[in-house]
Scaffold this motif. Structure first.
Motif, PDB file in Angstrom:
ATOM      1  N   SER A  80       0.839  -1.197   0.000  1.00  0.00           N
ATOM      2  CA  SER A  80       0.000   0.000   0.000  1.00  0.00           C
ATOM      3  C   SER A  80       0.875   1.248   0.000  1.00  0.00           C
ATOM      4  CB  SER A  80      -0.899   0.015   1.235  1.00  0.00           C
ATOM      5  OG  SER A  80      -0.114   0.114   2.416  1.00  0.00           O
ATOM      6  N   ALA A  81       0.274   2.392  -0.255  1.00  0.00           N
ATOM      7  CA  ALA A  81       1.015   3.655  -0.285  1.00  0.00           C
ATOM      8  C   ALA A  81       1.648   3.944   1.078  1.00  0.00           C
ATOM      9  CB  ALA A  81       0.080   4.793  -0.694  1.00  0.00           C
ATOM     10  N   GLU A  82       0.885   3.723   2.141  1.00  0.00           N
ATOM     11  CA  GLU A  82       1.405   3.994   3.482  1.00  0.00           C
ATOM     12  C   GLU A  82       2.594   3.098   3.802  1.00  0.00           C
ATOM     13  OE1 GLU A  82      -0.149   4.035   8.148  1.00  0.00           O
ATOM     14  OE2 GLU A  82      -1.492   3.447   6.512  1.00  0.00           O
ATOM     15  N   ARG A  83       2.491   1.830   3.460  1.00  0.00           N
ATOM     16  CA  ARG A  83       3.590   0.908   3.749  1.00  0.00           C
ATOM     17  C   ARG A  83       4.789   1.191   2.847  1.00  0.00           C
ATOM     18  NH1 ARG A  83       2.153  -3.329   7.025  1.00  0.00           N
ATOM     19  NH2 ARG A  83      -0.077  -3.463   7.495  1.00  0.00           N
ATOM     20  N   PHE A  84       4.517   1.618   1.613  1.00  0.00           N
ATOM     21  CA  PHE A  84       5.616   1.964   0.708  1.00  0.00           C
ATOM     22  C   PHE A  84       6.448   3.108   1.287  1.00  0.00           C
ATOM     23  CE2 PHE A  84       7.296   4.524  -2.826  1.00  0.00           C
ATOM     24  CZ  PHE A  84       8.094   3.577  -3.459  1.00  0.00           C
ATOM     25  N   LEU A 131      14.786  -6.227  -6.728  1.00  0.00           N
ATOM     26  CA  LEU A 131      13.442  -5.668  -6.870  1.00  0.00           C
ATOM     27  C   LEU A 131      13.400  -4.675  -8.028  1.00  0.00           C
ATOM     28  CD1 LEU A 131      10.607  -5.520  -5.462  1.00  0.00           C
ATOM     29  CD2 LEU A 131      11.494  -3.522  -4.238  1.00  0.00           C
ATOM     30  N   HIS A 132      12.456  -4.890  -8.962  1.00  0.00           N
ATOM     31  CA  HIS A 132      12.355  -3.945 -10.083  1.00  0.00           C
ATOM     32  C   HIS A 132      11.001  -3.254 -10.162  1.00  0.00           C
ATOM     33  CE1 HIS A 132       9.926  -6.800 -12.384  1.00  0.00           C
ATOM     34  NE2 HIS A 132      10.877  -7.717 -12.310  1.00  0.00           N
ATOM     35  N   SER A 133       9.945  -3.793  -9.511  1.00  0.00           N
ATOM     36  CA  SER A 133       8.618  -3.186  -9.623  1.00  0.00           C
ATOM     37  C   SER A 133       7.894  -3.240  -8.284  1.00  0.00           C
ATOM     38  CB  SER A 133       7.773  -3.912 -10.679  1.00  0.00           C
ATOM     39  OG  SER A 133       8.368  -3.809 -11.956  1.00  0.00           O
ATOM     40  N   VAL A 134       7.187  -2.159  -7.980  1.00  0.00           N
ATOM     41  CA  VAL A 134       6.337  -2.101  -6.793  1.00  0.00           C
ATOM     42  C   VAL A 134       4.934  -1.750  -7.257  1.00  0.00           C
ATOM     43  CG1 VAL A 134       5.894  -1.013  -4.571  1.00  0.00           C
ATOM     44  CG2 VAL A 134       8.253  -1.358  -5.336  1.00  0.00           C
ATOM     45  N   ILE A 135       3.967  -2.576  -6.888  1.00  0.00           N
ATOM     46  CA  ILE A 135       2.574  -2.348  -7.259  1.00  0.00           C
ATOM     47  C   ILE A 135       1.830  -1.852  -6.030  1.00  0.00           C
ATOM     48  CG2 ILE A 135       0.464  -3.394  -8.135  1.00  0.00           C
ATOM     49  CD1 ILE A 135       2.209  -5.440  -9.597  1.00  0.00           C
ATOM     50  N   ILE A 136       1.237  -0.661  -6.144  1.00  0.00           N
ATOM     51  CA  ILE A 136       0.531  -0.033  -5.037  1.00  0.00           C
ATOM     52  C   ILE A 136      -0.964  -0.303  -5.185  1.00  0.00           C
ATOM     53  CG2 ILE A 136       0.089   2.128  -3.818  1.00  0.00           C
ATOM     54  CD1 ILE A 136       3.018   1.272  -3.756  1.00  0.00           C
ATOM     55  N   VAL A 137      -1.578  -0.840  -4.126  1.00  0.00           N
ATOM     56  CA  VAL A 137      -2.984  -1.248  -4.237  1.00  0.00           C
ATOM     57  C   VAL A 137      -3.945  -0.077  -4.083  1.00  0.00           C
ATOM     58  CG1 VAL A 137      -2.544  -3.607  -3.473  1.00  0.00           C
ATOM     59  CG2 VAL A 137      -3.126  -1.857  -1.782  1.00  0.00           C
ATOM     60  N   ASP A 138      -3.440   1.084  -3.575  1.00  0.00           N
ATOM     61  CA  ASP A 138      -4.301   2.255  -3.479  1.00  0.00           C
ATOM     62  C   ASP A 138      -3.661   3.397  -4.258  1.00  0.00           C
ATOM     63  OD1 ASP A 138      -2.232   2.588  -1.642  1.00  0.00           O
ATOM     64  OD2 ASP A 138      -3.525   2.316   0.092  1.00  0.00           O
ATOM     65  N   SER A 139      -3.718   4.619  -3.804  1.00  0.00           N
ATOM     66  CA  SER A 139      -3.248   5.769  -4.579  1.00  0.00           C
ATOM     67  C   SER A 139      -1.726   5.813  -4.679  1.00  0.00           C
ATOM     68  CB  SER A 139      -3.746   7.061  -3.942  1.00  0.00           C
ATOM     69  OG  SER A 139      -3.225   8.187  -4.622  1.00  0.00           O
ATOM     70  N   THR A 140      -1.229   6.132  -5.871  1.00  0.00           N
ATOM     71  CA  THR A 140       0.218   6.290  -6.093  1.00  0.00           C
ATOM     72  C   THR A 140       0.639   7.755  -6.068  1.00  0.00           C
ATOM     73  OG1 THR A 140      -0.143   6.313  -8.485  1.00  0.00           O
ATOM     74  CG2 THR A 140       0.377   4.180  -7.469  1.00  0.00           C
ATOM     75  N   GLU A 141      -0.272   8.651  -5.748  1.00  0.00           N
ATOM     76  CA  GLU A 141       0.044  10.082  -5.748  1.00  0.00           C
ATOM     77  C   GLU A 141       0.971  10.440  -4.589  1.00  0.00           C
ATOM     78  OE1 GLU A 141      -3.444  12.440  -5.783  1.00  0.00           O
ATOM     79  OE2 GLU A 141      -4.228  11.585  -7.651  1.00  0.00           O
ATOM     80  N   LEU A 193      13.308   1.632  -9.588  1.00  0.00           N
ATOM     81  CA  LEU A 193      12.054   0.944  -9.281  1.00  0.00           C
ATOM     82  C   LEU A 193      10.920   1.497 -10.125  1.00  0.00           C
ATOM     83  CD1 LEU A 193      11.816   0.429  -5.401  1.00  0.00           C
ATOM     84  CD2 LEU A 193      12.413  -1.226  -7.156  1.00  0.00           C
ATOM     85  N   ASN A 194      10.153   0.586 -10.715  1.00  0.00           N
ATOM     86  CA  ASN A 194       8.940   0.973 -11.424  1.00  0.00           C
ATOM     87  C   ASN A 194       7.793   1.000 -10.435  1.00  0.00           C
ATOM     88  OD1 ASN A 194      10.235   0.934 -14.000  1.00  0.00           O
ATOM     89  ND2 ASN A 194      10.077  -1.301 -13.984  1.00  0.00           N
ATOM     90  N   LEU A 195       7.131   2.150 -10.334  1.00  0.00           N
ATOM     91  CA  LEU A 195       6.002   2.289  -9.436  1.00  0.00           C
ATOM     92  C   LEU A 195       4.724   2.107 -10.250  1.00  0.00           C
ATOM     93  CD1 LEU A 195       5.823   2.787  -6.426  1.00  0.00           C
ATOM     94  CD2 LEU A 195       5.455   5.212  -6.899  1.00  0.00           C
ATOM     95  N   LEU A 196       3.980   1.041  -9.943  1.00  0.00           N
ATOM     96  CA  LEU A 196       2.808   0.679 -10.736  1.00  0.00           C
ATOM     97  C   LEU A 196       1.543   0.733  -9.891  1.00  0.00           C
ATOM     98  CD1 LEU A 196       4.386  -2.447 -12.475  1.00  0.00           C
ATOM     99  CD2 LEU A 196       4.285  -0.115 -13.368  1.00  0.00           C
TER     100      LEU A 196
END
Length: 528
Positions: free
Chosen positions: A107-111, A124-134, A142-145
């Motif tokens: 999640s954004a908070e944990r990121f 690690l090459h990609s991080v997928i955020i389950v909520d807002s990426t703003e 790192l790719n932020l997805l």
């Protein structure tokens, strides 16, 4: 036929597409919806560059996206690594670096909490955020997805082919020394476990199973796989107070509930008068105190209670049928379906009835060993003398390190562990992992962490420390240092500061047995 972990969901979706698979905070997802989400997310992982057998870490509380991400990693041909959401950034970093995680779902908070730790995870090459990426910090390389894109991104790449003997998951469990160990589980392990447990619990599609344990815990993960195997509903819950669990049991018409002894001790003190649908409860992760067992039986006279024993290296080993509780409440039961449990001497020969020996587990649930650690794997996964004469390939079994005895009727009784692991709040905690944090504070000269019996926690963690030379050491300062780097279940219940050096054994090591005897006596006196 179901052979792969994600096929548990696909099979139930084909059989009963509109049946409820998951319920979470008012969201209800059918098997058809979850199967579709898994297919789309698997394609997203592949489009993000996931390769065959590579690891996907999931660092989230229990929620719909957590479950989809775990099973999607398998559907793509990868391996999932569930990370306990209670762990701190340094511990998360260690796990991800240790097993070369390529994609992280969080999640954004944990990121934000992990932003300083992630650069050390070189694979690690990609991080997928389950909520807002703003407004999230950018980390070079790192790719932020966004999770939302998984339903729109299309990939022509087919999932990698896997068989049931391939890796499916890596679950991290504390070792007796040093950092956590990654237990590698195959598809066969997880599917066999789901089939075995659902058989003796007599699970069926009408069951509604409440999931309160962490999915990084094999016992918690089992609530998902068992439910999905029979097409039941799994209700996800991140509880704050034990009474919230009883409220959800009532509201959601729960029929199955699993917990560890410290939680059962708390739950047994509460009123269950409104609970009408609970068909069974299960206990593992330590022995349930007799008083707690009696309280629960009195509060839930129509509910079956299954007492169980397991270890991550072989998932589940034994269970005591509810009908045997009156006759042998201290027993951990007999082997679960499709497993054999042996009690062996050090030379591998079988113990006679009531002779203490090591619990050894053989069968389809024996895991694939420890990730990238041949030395520890060789110590725990060892050959046994096969009863099937004529076979030339040795069979590996799990040597648990636990001492048990078996009575004349084949029922097992737990005696104790040979190592120094602390079992608290249902978790196995490494003393060395705590000591490393204490030493890293820079405040102590010497330190030792030990576990002493506790009526609620199972064991309470005590830290004995000496100050650095010519320096003052305050208990509160050391406790605050621990709080910054350890989750709540690893925090010491007591810190004892003493001058000089800690006692030594003849070989020069800190004498833990002497410390345990001293502190157990002091702790019990202060508890009276």
């Amino acid at each position: 036929m179901v052979n792969l972990v994600h096929d548990l969901i696909y099979h139930s979706a084909n059989r009963s597409p509109h049946a409820e698979a998951l319920s979470y905070q008012g969201q209800i997802k059918s098997y058809e919806e979850i199967a579709y989400a898994i297919e789309r997310c698997a394609q997203y992982f592949l489009a993000a560059g996931l390769s065959h057998h590579e690891r996907v870490a999931v660092y989230l509380e229990k929620r719909i996206e957590t479950v989809v991400a775990l099973f999607s990693a398998n559907a793509a041909g990868g391996v999932f690594v569930p990370i306990n959401p209670l762990l701190k950034p340094d511990q998360v970093r260690y796990i991800m670096a240790d097993c070369n995680v390529r994609i992280l779902v969080t999640s954004a908070e944990r990121f934000k909490l992990l932003s300083d730790a992630l650069p050390a995870c070189h694979d690690l090459h990609s991080v997928i955020i389950v909520d807002s990426t703003e407004n999230l910090p950018q980390i070079p390389g790192l790719n932020l997805l966004s999770w939302g894109d998984c339903f729109s991104v299309k990939s022509d790449q087919k999932p990698f082919r896997v068989i049931d003997g391939d890796m499916a998951a890596i679950l991290y469990t504390s070792g007796s020394t040093g950092k956590p160990k990654g237990v590698v589980l195959s598809h066969r392990n997880l599917v066999a476990g789901a089939k075995s447990v659902s058989e003796y619990l007599r699970n069926q599609s009408e069951d509604r199973i409440l999931s309160v344990l962490p999915l990084s815990f094999d016992y918690g993960l089992s609530q998902l796989t068992t439910a999905f195997h029979v097409g039941a509903t799994n209700v996800l819950m991140n509880y704050l107070l034990p009474r919230d669990i009883i409220r959800i049991v009532e509201m959601e018409n729960i029929s199955g509930l699993a917990a560890v002894p410290p939680l059962w001790i708390q739950l047994a003190q509460l009123s269950w008068s409104g609970v009408k649908t609970l068909r069974y409860i299960t206990n593992s992760g330590g022995a349930m105190p007799r008083t707690t067992l009696d309280q629960l039986r009195g509060a839930l006279p129509d509910t079956q209670i299954f007492l169980m024993y397991g270890l991550t290296e072989a998932f589940r080993s034994t269970y005591l049928p509810p009908g045997e509780i009156d006759k042998r409440p201290d027993s951990i039961g007999k082997a679960i379906p499709n497993a054999e449990i042996l009690v062996l001497r050090e030379d591998g020969s079988q113990c006679v009835p009531d002779e203490p020996g090591e619990l050894v587990h053989r069968g389809a649930l024996v895991s694939m060993g420890y990730w990238n650690d041949p030395q520890k794997t060789a110590a725990c996964f060892r050959p046994i003398i096969s009863k099937q004469h004529g076979l030339t390939i040795p069979e590996l079994a799990v040597w648990s390190g636990d001492t048990v005895r078996m009575d004349n009727e084949g029922f097992l009784y737990f005696i104790g562990r040979r190592d120094e692991m602390i079992k608290t709040s249902g978790y196995r905690v490494s003393p060395t992992e705590i000591e490393e944090v204490v030493y890293a504070s820079g405040m102590v000269g010497e330190a030792a962490a030990i576990g002493v019996p506790h009526p609620v926690l199972g064991q309470a963690i005590l830290v004995i420390a000496t100050p650095r030379k010519n320096e003052k050491l305050e208990t509160e300062d050391l406790l605050m240092a621990c709080k910054r780097h350890l989750p709540a279940f690893m925090l010491p219940s007591r810190i004892d500061i003493r001058p000089g050096n800690l006692p030594r054994s003849p070989n020069g090591k800190i004498d833990r047995k002497m410390l345990l005897q001293e502190m157990q006596h002091i702790f019990m006196e202060n508890s009276v």
